[in-house]
Design a protein around this motif. Structure first.
Motif, mmCIF file in Angstrom:
data_model
loop_
_atom_site.group_PDB
_atom_site.id
_atom_site.type_symbol
_atom_site.label_atom_id
_atom_site.label_comp_id
_atom_site.label_asym_id
_atom_site.label_seq_id
_atom_site.Cartn_x
_atom_site.Cartn_y
_atom_site.Cartn_z
ATOM 1 N N SER A 56 -0.669 5.581 13.532
ATOM 2 C CA SER A 56 0.335 5.044 12.623
ATOM 3 C C SER A 56 -0.171 3.774 11.954
ATOM 4 O O SER A 56 -0.876 2.974 12.575
ATOM 5 C CB SER A 56 1.602 4.692 13.404
ATOM 6 N N ARG A 57 0.234 3.596 10.720
ATOM 7 C CA ARG A 57 -0.077 2.372 9.990
ATOM 8 C C ARG A 57 1.130 1.955 9.167
ATOM 9 O O ARG A 57 2.000 2.777 8.855
ATOM 10 C CB ARG A 57 -1.266 2.572 9.034
ATOM 11 N N GLY A 58 1.139 0.667 8.811
ATOM 12 C CA GLY A 58 2.175 0.153 7.925
ATOM 13 C C GLY A 58 1.542 -0.757 6.902
ATOM 14 O O GLY A 58 0.346 -1.060 6.992
ATOM 15 N N PRO A 59 2.305 -1.249 5.941
ATOM 16 C CA PRO A 59 1.759 -2.153 4.930
ATOM 17 C C PRO A 59 1.069 -3.346 5.592
ATOM 18 O O PRO A 59 1.514 -3.831 6.635
ATOM 19 C CB PRO A 59 2.995 -2.608 4.147
ATOM 20 N N TYR A 60 -0.006 -3.819 4.964
ATOM 21 C CA TYR A 60 -0.793 -4.888 5.560
ATOM 22 C C TYR A 60 -0.937 -6.089 4.626
ATOM 23 O O TYR A 60 -0.642 -7.212 5.016
ATOM 24 C CB TYR A 60 -2.165 -4.335 5.958
ATOM 25 N N CYS A 61 -1.370 -5.854 3.371
ATOM 26 C CA CYS A 61 -1.666 -6.996 2.496
ATOM 27 C C CYS A 61 -0.570 -7.266 1.469
ATOM 28 O O CYS A 61 -0.441 -8.374 0.967
ATOM 29 C CB CYS A 61 -2.988 -6.782 1.762
ATOM 30 N N MET A 62 0.187 -6.247 1.114
ATOM 31 C CA MET A 62 1.274 -6.338 0.124
ATOM 32 C C MET A 62 0.795 -6.713 -1.277
ATOM 33 O O MET A 62 1.592 -7.025 -2.149
ATOM 34 C CB MET A 62 2.363 -7.332 0.582
ATOM 35 N N PHE A 67 -4.589 -0.587 0.757
ATOM 36 C CA PHE A 67 -4.195 0.829 0.718
ATOM 37 C C PHE A 67 -3.596 1.333 2.026
ATOM 38 O O PHE A 67 -3.631 2.518 2.322
ATOM 39 C CB PHE A 67 -5.364 1.715 0.272
ATOM 40 N N GLU A 68 -3.065 0.435 2.835
ATOM 41 C CA GLU A 68 -2.395 0.868 4.065
ATOM 42 C C GLU A 68 -0.997 1.399 3.763
ATOM 43 O O GLU A 68 -0.390 2.072 4.565
ATOM 44 C CB GLU A 68 -2.283 -0.303 5.052
ATOM 45 N N CYS A 69 -0.451 1.044 2.599
ATOM 46 C CA CYS A 69 0.957 1.336 2.307
ATOM 47 C C CYS A 69 1.139 2.636 1.543
ATOM 48 O O CYS A 69 2.135 2.806 0.847
ATOM 49 C CB CYS A 69 1.544 0.189 1.503
ATOM 50 N N LEU A 70 0.168 3.554 1.637
ATOM 51 C CA LEU A 70 0.277 4.807 0.878
ATOM 52 C C LEU A 70 1.508 5.596 1.307
ATOM 53 O O LEU A 70 1.753 5.777 2.501
ATOM 54 C CB LEU A 70 -0.993 5.638 1.063
ATOM 55 N N GLY A 75 7.888 12.357 -5.111
ATOM 56 C CA GLY A 75 7.071 13.568 -5.146
ATOM 57 C C GLY A 75 5.591 13.341 -5.353
ATOM 58 O O GLY A 75 4.804 14.269 -5.214
ATOM 59 N N VAL A 76 5.177 12.118 -5.682
ATOM 60 C CA VAL A 76 3.751 11.857 -5.869
ATOM 61 C C VAL A 76 3.179 11.263 -4.579
ATOM 62 O O VAL A 76 3.665 10.241 -4.088
ATOM 63 C CB VAL A 76 3.496 10.892 -7.045
ATOM 64 N N GLN A 77 2.158 11.921 -4.040
ATOM 65 C CA GLN A 77 1.612 11.485 -2.760
ATOM 66 C C GLN A 77 0.620 10.331 -2.926
ATOM 67 O O GLN A 77 0.044 10.134 -3.997
ATOM 68 C CB GLN A 77 0.904 12.662 -2.091
ATOM 69 N N ASN A 78 0.403 9.611 -1.817
ATOM 70 C CA ASN A 78 -0.602 8.529 -1.763
ATOM 71 C C ASN A 78 -0.425 7.448 -2.827
ATOM 72 O O ASN A 78 -1.397 7.011 -3.440
ATOM 73 C CB ASN A 78 -2.021 9.111 -1.857
ATOM 74 N N VAL A 79 0.796 7.027 -3.047
ATOM 75 C CA VAL A 79 1.051 5.932 -3.976
ATOM 76 C C VAL A 79 1.122 4.631 -3.166
ATOM 77 O O VAL A 79 1.678 4.608 -2.066
ATOM 78 C CB VAL A 79 2.384 6.145 -4.719
ATOM 79 N N GLN A 80 0.587 3.546 -3.708
ATOM 80 C CA GLN A 80 0.654 2.252 -3.020
ATOM 81 C C GLN A 80 2.082 1.702 -3.119
ATOM 82 O O GLN A 80 2.496 1.238 -4.184
ATOM 83 C CB GLN A 80 -0.305 1.247 -3.661
#
Ligand SMILES: Cc1cc2nc3c(=O)[nH]c(=O)nc-3n(C[C@H](O)[C@H](O)[C@H](O)COP(=O)(O)OP(=O)(O)OC[C@H]3O[C@@H](n4cnc5c(N)ncnc54)[C@H](O)[C@@H]3O)c2cc1C
Ligand SMILES: Cc1cc2nc3c(=O)[nH]c(=O)nc-3n(C[C@H](O)[C@H](O)[C@H](O)COP(=O)(O)OP(=O)(O)OC[C@H]3O[C@@H](n4cnc5c(N)ncnc54)[C@H](O)[C@@H]3O)c2cc1C
Ligand code: FES
Lengths: 110, 386, 463
Positions: A56-62, A67-70, A75-80
């Motif tokens: 599991s990961r969560g947002p890191y740098c904001m 790119f931890e917050c993908l 409907g669009v995958q892997n968005v920051q």
């Protein structure tokens, strides 16, 4: 803010309230929030599992660096999630591992 | 004149140079391989890693078959898997006329006695590549090809060459070439090196030596481009190309997609560099979009270009010099030399040690070009003197 | 046919805004691109929209950006927020995506003001959800008025750690602890730079005020901590560390890390500019002249992207870079450029005086430059420090070679988070100076761009 979150908001009635969903759950946000900020404010810590080991990961740098917050946003995958502002009614989902691809759309016969 | 200190000096330690050096050392010869940079700095380390027989030039067919045989036992050859995995290669036809062209080639291959390429119809194509756009009418399939990790392959060849006794000199450009006794002297910033023979494996820069010997060829530098995407769940097993577009498309085990095509960036061999051009990458993205519309929101995370020597007839120079004894060439692999590297080293060692190769290499002669080709060539490379 | 713009400024932090002001003053229509939805950069993020409450919480240094932000409404400035730049080519063509559409625009002069990012602080557990950077906590506060009301630990070293502590205390957050990792001998090492720093005493006075606030708050404040380890299963639950040999453990629901900021060099790297290793700041900076100009005729770099200098120096540096660029495009004569630059140059000189002191004082603890073998250094591809060391044994001489072995630096962040650490590890494992090891070769796009965006790229005709 949702119960269970140890994050609070400054007393700022000026900002408009918005609602969005995260994995089906309703989340309250304010205008100007990034998706990641709204989730954190609501007590969400985990926003994806990695494609490498599945942890599991969560947002890191904001700030768009790590790119931890993908997430999947409308409907669009892997968005920051830290780089997108909340819009009313937005539907957000956590990412589970690598993004997926659908098979070819079957050729329309009509 | 004292005996030269090396039996062979290999100029250029890309994959072809390393493969030559390795095979020569295994023949018991004392070999030094020089690189002006370091092994794998150029095409050999940054290519698409396609181990492909599909669509090869007729002249390359015997070589590509022999090379594939080594690829399938690459771990025995160099002590590392090189990341080689066997997989099918597919070239799709998007129209009836493209299908006709592909099938005409299949007929020609049959005449020549080859059956490694097979026609598959639209249903079979869809079974193998469910994500492909519905307009594709069929494809040619080559089973048993594969792909490998280029830089890892270079490192494996490097280690194998070192343990076979090859001396590798990095940051050591060959500056000039002159006859010395019965052999040759190569001047370098690390001092002169004397060798009984010289192998020109200088890739894009191969002409600098050929020209110095008075046998230049019309080789032009090209910056071939590749791009790679974020990871995707597995959806594509074979390596995919297209009959009517320049495309090379594959999914790695880690999920990322590698997208290449013939579109070129800016080649600056005289400055030792190349740069991608977004125009070309944009066309590759359009090509992918035509074949896989559902990939439109997949993200490209990196792109790069590598320098390669291109020849007007799309095949390399392999063989002895036409002008000077003791000099051999293997360069200008036209964007598909990765697969051939294991066999070139074998061929070159045979030429030097036995005077001939068991494989037909007549088509790759250095003096095959007419004067007209030479007049038309335009290579702004630095010269080395002879 | 799109005409080239005379001046393109990338980044709307203090450097970019000041550059824009100089362009406006010279009557030049500049294009200002920034991926954030509002101007201000890191320090003045969302200031234009901030309520009085938010400004009060963030303090006077935040509100001080207001005059700079006024340039955003200037008639002749084309400000495009939400524009992510993903490639700049040496000929001055800038590629960016805005609202799902990718575009290329060519510029006679480009000033890169992409600012800084936080130095990674790898230790066991730093990848757990709930572990974030101190910058992230500040962004939550600036951008959304959100703050951890309880259960947060701040760990690391540097002014931003103390500033955040002060801001959170001001917002009435109950911090679980502040864990300072500044090594004790840094204080001694920094002493010799103190006289220089005292010539611009504002920074030190601010630092003292932050320290006073923290001391008076009663928040547990551990100094000289080392051996950090974040613990927790699916999210961070606590921080373990040592102080003078004694083991401590503090429970927390959020952990905010900081150990200084480093220049964001993705673009200057991908342009192939030469970079110099700054041994004091332990980071790379592009080689620039006194006007921020690079070896490429059309490219300049200003602000923290050119070397960590702080907001006020970045502002002055942005002015100098703009004046230099305006001179190169023939708008300002040399005399006029120099006349307009005099004030900014004096500010710049004054504001960078305290840097050597701060840089030495807050030099990262060796634990986090050379993490233990089992620590993940490349977060995207989950590559550990030990794996990098193993690749060195296999013959890898630099970071580009370790990529091919273990994919470090090849994930979506393109090496931003692991780049410095991987080079430090390789240098130590090989026993050579870091300069010799180098850095990742950065390849475009420096921010991911979709295949669809790339396919429909709008290009200037001559690209
Ligand atoms: C982007 C790209 C994708 C490709 N994809 C594929 C693929 O999928 N499949 C495939 O089969 N092939 C592919 N290729 C082609 C393949 O990579 C090349 O044909 C092959 O690597 C050529 O190897 P080489 O040893 O001849 O050249 P190089 O790897 O270029 O090596 C030549 C070496 O000579 C050195 N040198 C030059 N001049 C001197 C001098 N004077 N003194 C000392 N050293 C010198 C150079 O520094 C260089 O290291 C691709 C190429 C590129 C660029
Ligand atoms: C998270 C963080 C918080 C900080 N907080 C403070 C503080 O509170 N007080 C303080 O004194 N100093 C703070 N600093 C240091 C401060 O950032 C600098 O001193 C100052 O802001 C530098 O100004 P700048 O103009 O050089 O860059 P920045 O202010 O960092 O501005 C850079 C701008 O470039 C944009 N950008 C970057 N890459 C791209 C791209 N590819 N495409 C489009 N736009 C891009 C960014 O969105 C950003 O707006 C902070 C630093 C960081 C990293
Ligand atoms: S949290 Fe780092 S990119 Fe969004």
């Amino acid at each position: 803010m949702a119960s269970g979150s140890n994050f609070h908001r400054l007393p700022e009635p000026e900002y408009k309230r918005l609602t969005m969903t995260f994995d089906g759950r309703t989340i309250e946000a304010r205008s100007g929030d990034s998706v990641a900020a709204a989730l954190i404010a609501a007590g969400v810590t985990v926003t994806r599992t990695t494609p490498v080991s599945g942890v599991s990961r969560g947002p890191y740098c904001m700030m768009g660096v790590c790119f931890e917050c993908l997430m999947e946003i409308d409907g669009v995958q892997n968005v920051q999630g830290c780089m997108v502002q909340v819009r009313e009614g937005m539907s957000v989902r956590s990412m589970a591992g690598a993004r997926t691809v659908s098979d070819a759309r079957t050729p329309g016969d009509g | 004149m004292a005996r030269p200190s090396y039996d062979v000096i290999v100029v250029g330690a890309g994959l072809h140079g390393l493969s030559c050096a390795l095979n020569l050392a295994r023949e018991g010869l004392k070999v030094v391989a020089l690189d002006k940079d370091h092994p794998g700095r150029h095409a050999s380390g940054v290519n698409a890693g396609g181990v492909r027989r599909l669509g090869r030039h007729e002249a390359e067919l015997p070589l590509t078959m022999a090379a594939l045989e080594i690829w399938h036992r690459i771990e025995q050859e160099v002590g590392d898997s090189c990341g080689f995995v066997a997989c099918d290669q597919i070239k799709v036809a998007e129209s009836g006329s493209e299908a006709d062209t592909l099938q005409a080639r299949l007929l020609r291959l049959r005449e020549l006695g080859y059956d490694h390429e097979q026609w598959i119809d639209a249903d079979e194509l869809r079974r193998r590549v469910p994500a492909i756009a519905p307009h594709c009418v069929g494809a040619v399939l080559c089973a048993g090809d594969g792909s490998a990790n280029p830089f890892r392959t270079v490192m494996a060849y490097r280690r194998a060459a070192l343990s076979a006794g090859v001396e590798i000199r990095e940051n050591c450009p060959a500056l000039a070439l002159s006859p010395a006794g019965s052999g040759w002297r190569v001047d370098t910033p690390q001092g002169p090196l004397d060798g009984g023979a010289v192998m020109n494996c200088a890739g894009t820069w191969g002409n600098t030596i050929a020209r110095a010997l008075g046998e230049p060829v019309p080789v032009t530098p090209a910056a071939l481009m590749l791009m790679i995407t974020e990871r995707l769940a597995p959806f594509l097993k074979p390596v995919l190309g297209a009959a009517g577009r320049t495309l090379s498309f594959k999914q790695f085990d880690n999920g990322t997609l590698l997208i290449g095509g013939g579109h070129r960036g800016t080649a600056e061999p005289e400055c030792n560099r190349s740069r991608v051009k977004m125009v070309g990458l944009s066309i590759s993205a359009q090509t992918v979009g035509a074949l896989f519309p559902q990939l439109a929101d997949v993200r490209v995370v990196r792109s790069w270009a590598g320098l390669e020597g291109m020849m007007p007839d799309d095949i390399p120079v392999i063989g002895p010099s036409s002008r000077a004894d003791g000099i051999y060439h293997a360069f200008g692999f036209c964007g598909h030399g990765f697969q051939l590297a294991p066999i070139t080293g074998r061929i070159m060692a045979d030429l030097l040690v036995r005077g001939h190769s068991g494989l037909p290499i007549e088509a790759f002669r250095i003096d095959r070009f007419a004067a007209a080709d030479m007049a038309a060539m335009d290579t702004p490379e630095q010269r080395i003197s002879a | 046919m799109v005409d080239p713009v005379p001046l393109l400024i990338m980044g709307s932090g203090p450097a970019g805004l000041a550059a824009a002001q100089e362009a406006v003053r010279a009557g030049v229509g500049a294009l200002l691109l920034d991926e954030q939805p509002t101007g201000g950069g890191q320090i003045y993020r969302a200031l234009g929209e901030a309520t009085g409450e938010r400004q009060k919480t963030l303090g006077t240094d935040y509100a001080a950006g207001a005059p700079l932000l006024t340039v955003l409404s200037a008639q002749c400035l084309d400000h495009q927020p939400g524009a992510t730049v993903w490639e700049v080519s040496p000929d001055g063509t800038v590629y960016y995506t805005r609202q799902g559409q990718a575009r290329a625009v060519s510029a006679e002069q480009v000033i890169l003001c992409s600012g800084a990012m936080e130095r990674p602080m790898p230790f066991p557990g730093w990848t757990l959800p709930g572990v974030m950077t101190c910058g992230a906590a500040q962004i939550l506060l600036k951008g959304a008025g959100v703050f951890p009301a309880s259960g947060a630990v701040l760990a690391g070293s540097g002014p931003l750690l103390l500033l955040l502590a002060k801001q959170l205390i001001g917002a009435r957050a109950r911090l679980a602890a502040v864990v300072d990792t500044t090594p004790a001998d840094n204080y001694r090492g920094a002493l010799k730079y103190l006289p220089g720093a005292l010539r611009t005493p504002g920074y030190l006075l601010k630092g003292l005020s932050m320290i006073r606030t923290l001391s008076a708050s009663g928040v547990p404040w551990y100094r000289g901590a080392s051996g950090l380890e974040a613990i927790g299963d699916d999210a961070v639950a606590g921080l373990r560390f040592k102080v003078r040999g004694r083991q401590h453990e503090v429970a927390c629901s959020n952990l905010f890390l900081h150990q200084g900021v480093v220049p964001n060099v993705q673009l200057s790297r991908s342009l192939g500019l030469e970079h110099h290793w700054d041994g004091l700041q332990r980071c790379w900076r592009p080689i620039l002249d006194g006007w921020g100009a690079s070896a490429l005729e059309r490219i300049a770099v200003a602000g923290d992207a050119g070397g960590i200098m702080g907001a006020r120096a970045a502002e002055a540096h942005g002015r100098l870079a703009a004046l230099g660029a305006l001179n190169r495009i023939g708008v300002l004569s040399e005399t006029e450029r120099d006349r307009r630059a005099a004030g900014a140059r004096a500010v710049y000189r004054r504001e960078i005086l305290p840097r050597p002191f701060l840089d030495r004082l807050y030099r990262p603890h060796p634990d986090y430059l050379q993490p233990a073998d089992d620590t993940i250094v490349c977060r995207c591809e989950e590559v550990t420090a030990g794996q990098i060391r193993k690749y060195v044994e296999l013959g890898c001489l630099g970071p580009n070679q370790t990529k091919a072995f273990g994919r470090s630096g090849m994930g979506p962040c393109q090496g931003r988070v692991c780049g410095l650490t991987v080079s430090e590890i390789i240098a130590q494992a090989r026993g050579v100076p870091l300069e010799q090891v180098g850095y990742y070769r950065i390849r475009p796009p420096i921010k991911p761009v979709t295949l669809g965006e790339l396919a429909t790229l709008e290009q200037p005709e001559d690209a």
